[in-house]
Design an enzyme around this catalytic site. Sequence first.
Site, PDB file in Angstrom:
ATOM      1  N   CYS A  75       0.851  -1.198   0.000  1.00 45.53           N
ATOM      2  CA  CYS A  75       0.000   0.000   0.000  1.00 45.53           C
ATOM      3  C   CYS A  75       0.885   1.246   0.000  1.00 45.53           C
ATOM      4  O   CYS A  75       0.636   2.215  -0.722  1.00 45.53           O
ATOM      5  CB  CYS A  75      -0.895   0.016   1.235  1.00 45.53           C
ATOM      6  SG  CYS A  75      -1.819  -1.511   1.552  1.00 45.53           S
ATOM      7  N   CYS A  78       2.463   2.851  -3.262  1.00 46.82           N
ATOM      8  CA  CYS A  78       1.652   3.774  -4.056  1.00 46.82           C
ATOM      9  C   CYS A  78       1.253   5.008  -3.251  1.00 46.82           C
ATOM     10  O   CYS A  78       1.368   6.130  -3.708  1.00 46.82           O
ATOM     11  CB  CYS A  78       0.375   3.088  -4.555  1.00 46.82           C
ATOM     12  SG  CYS A  78       0.640   2.001  -5.975  1.00 46.82           S
ATOM     13  N   HIS A  79       0.744   4.765  -2.034  1.00 51.67           N
ATOM     14  CA  HIS A  79       0.102   5.850  -1.282  1.00 51.67           C
ATOM     15  C   HIS A  79       1.089   6.650  -0.431  1.00 51.67           C
ATOM     16  O   HIS A  79       0.770   7.761  -0.032  1.00 51.67           O
ATOM     17  CB  HIS A  79      -0.977   5.287  -0.349  1.00 51.67           C
ATOM     18  CG  HIS A  79      -2.157   4.686  -1.055  1.00 51.67           C
ATOM     19  ND1 HIS A  79      -3.124   5.451  -1.672  1.00 51.67           N
ATOM     20  CD2 HIS A  79      -2.536   3.392  -1.240  1.00 51.67           C
ATOM     21  CE1 HIS A  79      -4.053   4.656  -2.201  1.00 51.67           C
ATOM     22  NE2 HIS A  79      -3.719   3.400  -1.956  1.00 51.67           N
ATOM     23  N   CYS A 113      -8.070  -2.493  -4.415  1.00 49.84           N
ATOM     24  CA  CYS A 113      -6.646  -2.209  -4.544  1.00 49.84           C
ATOM     25  C   CYS A 113      -5.835  -3.499  -4.654  1.00 49.84           C
ATOM     26  O   CYS A 113      -4.932  -3.604  -5.477  1.00 49.84           O
ATOM     27  CB  CYS A 113      -6.149  -1.412  -3.340  1.00 49.84           C
ATOM     28  SG  CYS A 113      -5.903   0.334  -3.699  1.00 49.84           S
ATOM     29  N   CYS A 176     -34.555  -2.024  12.554  1.00 48.75           N
ATOM     30  CA  CYS A 176     -33.462  -1.322  13.240  1.00 48.75           C
ATOM     31  C   CYS A 176     -34.001  -0.052  13.893  1.00 48.75           C
ATOM     32  O   CYS A 176     -33.671   0.288  15.036  1.00 48.75           O
ATOM     33  CB  CYS A 176     -32.369  -0.936  12.249  1.00 48.75           C
ATOM     34  SG  CYS A 176     -31.832  -2.240  11.127  1.00 48.75           S
ATOM     35  N   CYS A 179     -35.753   0.158  17.452  1.00 44.59           N
ATOM     36  CA  CYS A 179     -34.911   0.246  18.642  1.00 44.59           C
ATOM     37  C   CYS A 179     -34.067   1.520  18.621  1.00 44.59           C
ATOM     38  O   CYS A 179     -34.055   2.280  19.585  1.00 44.59           O
ATOM     39  CB  CYS A 179     -33.989  -0.966  18.754  1.00 44.59           C
ATOM     40  SG  CYS A 179     -34.773  -2.407  19.519  1.00 44.59           S
ATOM     41  N   HIS A 180     -33.336   1.746  17.542  1.00 46.74           N
ATOM     42  CA  HIS A 180     -32.243   2.715  17.584  1.00 46.74           C
ATOM     43  C   HIS A 180     -32.672   4.143  17.255  1.00 46.74           C
ATOM     44  O   HIS A 180     -31.948   5.080  17.584  1.00 46.74           O
ATOM     45  CB  HIS A 180     -31.112   2.255  16.677  1.00 46.74           C
ATOM     46  CG  HIS A 180     -30.541   0.934  17.105  1.00 46.74           C
ATOM     47  ND1 HIS A 180     -29.812   0.788  18.267  1.00 46.74           N
ATOM     48  CD2 HIS A 180     -30.625  -0.304  16.562  1.00 46.74           C
ATOM     49  CE1 HIS A 180     -29.456  -0.482  18.397  1.00 46.74           C
ATOM     50  NE2 HIS A 180     -29.941  -1.164  17.383  1.00 46.74           N
ATOM     51  N   CYS A 221     -27.445  -8.189  15.191  1.00 41.74           N
ATOM     52  CA  CYS A 221     -28.802  -7.708  15.481  1.00 41.74           C
ATOM     53  C   CYS A 221     -29.836  -8.489  14.670  1.00 41.74           C
ATOM     54  O   CYS A 221     -30.911  -8.810  15.159  1.00 41.74           O
ATOM     55  CB  CYS A 221     -28.931  -6.213  15.201  1.00 41.74           C
ATOM     56  SG  CYS A 221     -28.573  -5.166  16.639  1.00 41.74           S
TER      57      CYS A 221
END
Lengths: 260, 156
Positions: A75, A78-79, A113, A176, A179-180, A221
Amino acid sequence: MSWRARGLALALLGLAGAVGARADIPAGERKSGALFMSKQTQAMQADDTANPGMLAAAEGEGLWNASPAPGGKSCAQCHGAAETAMKGVAARYPAVHEASGRVVDLDGRINVCRQEKQNASPLARESRELLALSAYVGLQSRGLAVAPPDDARLAAARERGRALWETRMGQLNFSCAQCHDDNWGKHLGSAPIPQAHANAYPIYRLEWQGMGSLQRRLRNCMSGVRGEPFALGSPEFIDLEAFLAARAQGMPVETPGVRP
Amino acid sequence: MRSAALWGAWAAISLTGMAAQAQLAPFEVVGDAIPKPLTDTPGDPARGRAIVADRQKGLCLLCHTGPIPEQRFQGDIAPDLAGAGSRWSVEQLRMRIVDGTRLNPATPMPSYYRVEGLNRVAPAFRGAPILDAQQVEDVVAFLATLRDPPSQTGKP
């Protein structure tokens, strides 16, 4: 409705979603999941020498600098240094991969990548290596605001994600949102219900005794409501991640988070 | 040949659906109540109490607080079960356990005696209601005994 009109409607819905629709938590009331944890667990996250997620990030740093396959670049080749090159990157994902036009999450982008630039095979979702790399890349955004890109292609994914968020599932038939969005701060058994913001992934979860991605957490969940979880890496999870990034827009990234 | 195979597949799916439905005792909704018991055996409040307390069967205390003092870590999402027996009749309680979404589509309360119209049910639970007919009657019988309103003391 024509496809063009449908696209426009979706874009408008996306816009409405971004500024806050029906049952959304008002921006002023948004709270990181960390604030629902015990003081001890908060302290564990805050202290880099106690946060187990930092071990994953350290492993990720090693992977960042290593060639993943014979003849493949690292990585870093390149970066360059992740501290500068990856600053703010995780805060923007999921994002559109321009070459394919697909919406990809950070784990998916890492695998793009590997396949396209590094002469390496993709890492399995939830593998130790992929979690380590995403923890390390995520760490470079710690403290920065979650900043999903302004892109109509993402808006469509967000709206699909929102629809899933609000869909009741499983034998127990919960969404979801029930509850949230509607019951955060109350208790499921003894456990406080957090707002479920995706600003700390990948996390070290005490219940897992290990690292895991947002998708792993979502699967937990879905199993909890006796539903059939979506597959890791499925389009449904990417859509949910896109929605949750918009929902957490502006909140500071905590990666690597610790959660109970 | 091909159409026969398709017909067979269709029949298999239909029969699965019918089998799922056949597992449920028929019941009639009148207003906001189910007047007749689902079974011939009257509900047993003691068995019902055990189901309510069981976090794998009734799961009630995950969301509700209730007068079951030996159970710690009760939830506070939904109304206190104390006084349920004076707030609702037996017939109304039965409706609310069987399928509360018929009264309020937005209620978070699971439908305990329903197999149709659910989404992505895990294979291990597919085609089966959360409670069987006798368990529903037992829970209803227990809830009917909860006549006293929630205590104002002793709450955290």
